[in-house]
Design a protein around this motif. Structure first.
Motif, mmCIF file in Angstrom:
data_model
loop_
_atom_site.group_PDB
_atom_site.id
_atom_site.type_symbol
_atom_site.label_atom_id
_atom_site.label_comp_id
_atom_site.label_asym_id
_atom_site.label_seq_id
_atom_site.Cartn_x
_atom_site.Cartn_y
_atom_site.Cartn_z
ATOM 1 N N UNK A 266 -92.764 73.007 35.403
ATOM 2 C CA UNK A 266 -93.107 73.075 36.819
ATOM 3 C C UNK A 266 -92.616 74.352 37.476
ATOM 4 N N UNK A 267 -91.744 75.097 36.823
ATOM 5 C CA UNK A 267 -91.195 76.319 37.406
ATOM 6 C C UNK A 267 -91.457 77.489 36.489
ATOM 7 N N UNK A 268 -91.330 78.690 37.036
ATOM 8 C CA UNK A 268 -91.489 79.914 36.250
ATOM 9 C C UNK A 268 -90.155 80.644 36.200
ATOM 10 N N UNK A 269 -89.731 81.066 35.021
ATOM 11 C CA UNK A 269 -88.561 81.931 34.896
ATOM 12 C C UNK A 269 -89.073 83.351 35.074
ATOM 13 N N UNK A 270 -88.546 84.045 36.082
ATOM 14 C CA UNK A 270 -89.061 85.373 36.403
ATOM 15 C C UNK A 270 -88.092 86.494 36.076
ATOM 16 N N UNK B 298 -91.154 78.740 42.161
ATOM 17 C CA UNK B 298 -91.958 77.526 42.308
ATOM 18 C C UNK B 298 -91.043 76.313 42.424
ATOM 19 N N UNK B 299 -91.481 75.355 43.191
ATOM 20 C CA UNK B 299 -90.682 74.141 43.361
ATOM 21 C C UNK B 299 -90.761 73.235 42.142
ATOM 22 N N UNK B 300 -89.752 72.420 41.996
ATOM 23 C CA UNK B 300 -89.709 71.432 40.924
ATOM 24 C C UNK B 300 -88.592 70.454 41.215
ATOM 25 N N UNK B 301 -88.646 69.302 40.592
ATOM 26 C CA UNK B 301 -87.615 68.287 40.817
ATOM 27 C C UNK B 301 -87.075 67.810 39.474
ATOM 28 N N UNK B 302 -85.761 67.825 39.345
ATOM 29 C CA UNK B 302 -85.132 67.333 38.128
ATOM 30 C C UNK B 302 -85.475 68.146 36.895
ATOM 31 N N UNK B 303 -85.576 69.449 37.047
ATOM 32 C CA UNK B 303 -85.920 70.350 35.944
ATOM 33 C C UNK B 303 -84.665 70.629 35.120
ATOM 34 N N UNK B 304 -84.773 70.459 33.808
ATOM 35 C CA UNK B 304 -83.663 70.780 32.908
ATOM 36 C C UNK B 304 -83.787 72.250 32.502
ATOM 37 N N UNK B 305 -82.847 73.052 32.966
ATOM 38 C CA UNK B 305 -82.816 74.472 32.631
ATOM 39 C C UNK B 305 -81.661 74.683 31.663
ATOM 40 N N UNK C 21 -74.965 75.521 23.879
ATOM 41 C CA UNK C 21 -76.058 75.180 24.780
ATOM 42 C C UNK C 21 -75.441 74.679 26.068
ATOM 43 N N UNK C 22 -75.937 75.157 27.186
ATOM 44 C CA UNK C 22 -75.512 74.659 28.490
ATOM 45 C C UNK C 22 -76.779 74.299 29.260
ATOM 46 N N UNK C 23 -76.850 73.063 29.751
ATOM 47 C CA UNK C 23 -78.007 72.605 30.509
ATOM 48 C C UNK C 23 -77.584 72.248 31.923
ATOM 49 N N UNK C 24 -78.380 72.686 32.873
ATOM 50 C CA UNK C 24 -78.183 72.328 34.277
ATOM 51 C C UNK C 24 -79.485 71.731 34.791
ATOM 52 N N UNK C 25 -79.372 70.679 35.590
ATOM 53 C CA UNK C 25 -80.541 70.080 36.215
ATOM 54 C C UNK C 25 -80.693 70.689 37.600
ATOM 55 N N UNK C 26 -81.876 71.246 37.846
ATOM 56 C CA UNK C 26 -82.117 71.910 39.120
ATOM 57 C C UNK C 26 -83.335 71.296 39.801
ATOM 58 N N UNK C 27 -83.389 71.419 41.111
ATOM 59 C CA UNK C 27 -84.533 70.975 41.904
ATOM 60 C C UNK C 27 -84.847 72.052 42.944
ATOM 61 N N UNK C 28 -85.406 73.168 42.496
ATOM 62 C CA UNK C 28 -85.662 74.267 43.423
ATOM 63 C C UNK C 28 -86.792 73.948 44.393
#
Length: 163
Positions: A49-53, A88-95, A109-116
């Motif tokens: 749902x999001x783009x890494x820019x 871009x917006x997203x909810x509960x995205x695992x980055x 590995x480090x994972x963070x949950x983001x909701x941009x």
């Protein structure tokens, strides 16, 4: 010995395709509906749902998560930061940020949950009290890594540790 014969797995699919084709020829026939499980399959294979820019590496971050001074070469005792900018917006995205040594071994590995809601910077850090071995490293960034292997590696950057 049984005289029962099993149909090949593709036979039901062919039968369904024929029924839909015949129904399509009849203008009064209702449109075919999706299989009840189709929705869950689409969700599992969805594009992130999001783009890494942007990815930036450094040995310090500002309060907003951006890298204070971008660098690509570190000392063995440095903390390595990577700032991942997403749009871009997203909810509960695992980055997820994955650090890999030159021999291919995964360091961490480090994972963070983001909701941009729009553009967002997420920072990750890697430390080693004993010091990092001299060599080449890379950071891989994943969006919504799935346990069944449907991960999306979206970015990669490299750096070196020198004495």
């Amino acid at each position: 010995m049984s005289a029962t014969r099993k149909l090949a797995p593709s036979v039901p699919c062919i039968v369904i395709a024929i029924v839909i084709s015949v129904g399509a020829c009849n203008n009064n026939a209702p449109a075919p509906t999706a299989h009840p499980r189709a929705k869950s399959m689409v969700v599992r294979n969805a594009v992130p749902a999001i783009d890494v820019t942007k990815l930036e590496l450094g040995n310090a971050v500002n309060p907003d998560g951006n890298i204070a001074q971008p660098v690509a070469t570190f000392k063995p005792t440095d903390t390595v930061y990577v700032a991942v900018t997403t749009q871009r917006p997203g909810h509960g995205i695992a980055l997820k940020a994955r650090w890999v040594f030159q021999d291919g071994s995964v360091i961490k590995d480090v994972t963070k949950t983001i909701s941009p809601t729009d553009t967002m910077v997420t920072d990750f850090q890697l430390t080693n009290d004993a010091g990092w071995p001299v060599g080449r490293y890379r950071v891989q960034v994943f969006v919504n890594d799935q346990p069944d292997g449907l991960s999306h590696m979206v970015a990669i950057t490299e750096y070196a540790v020198n004495p």
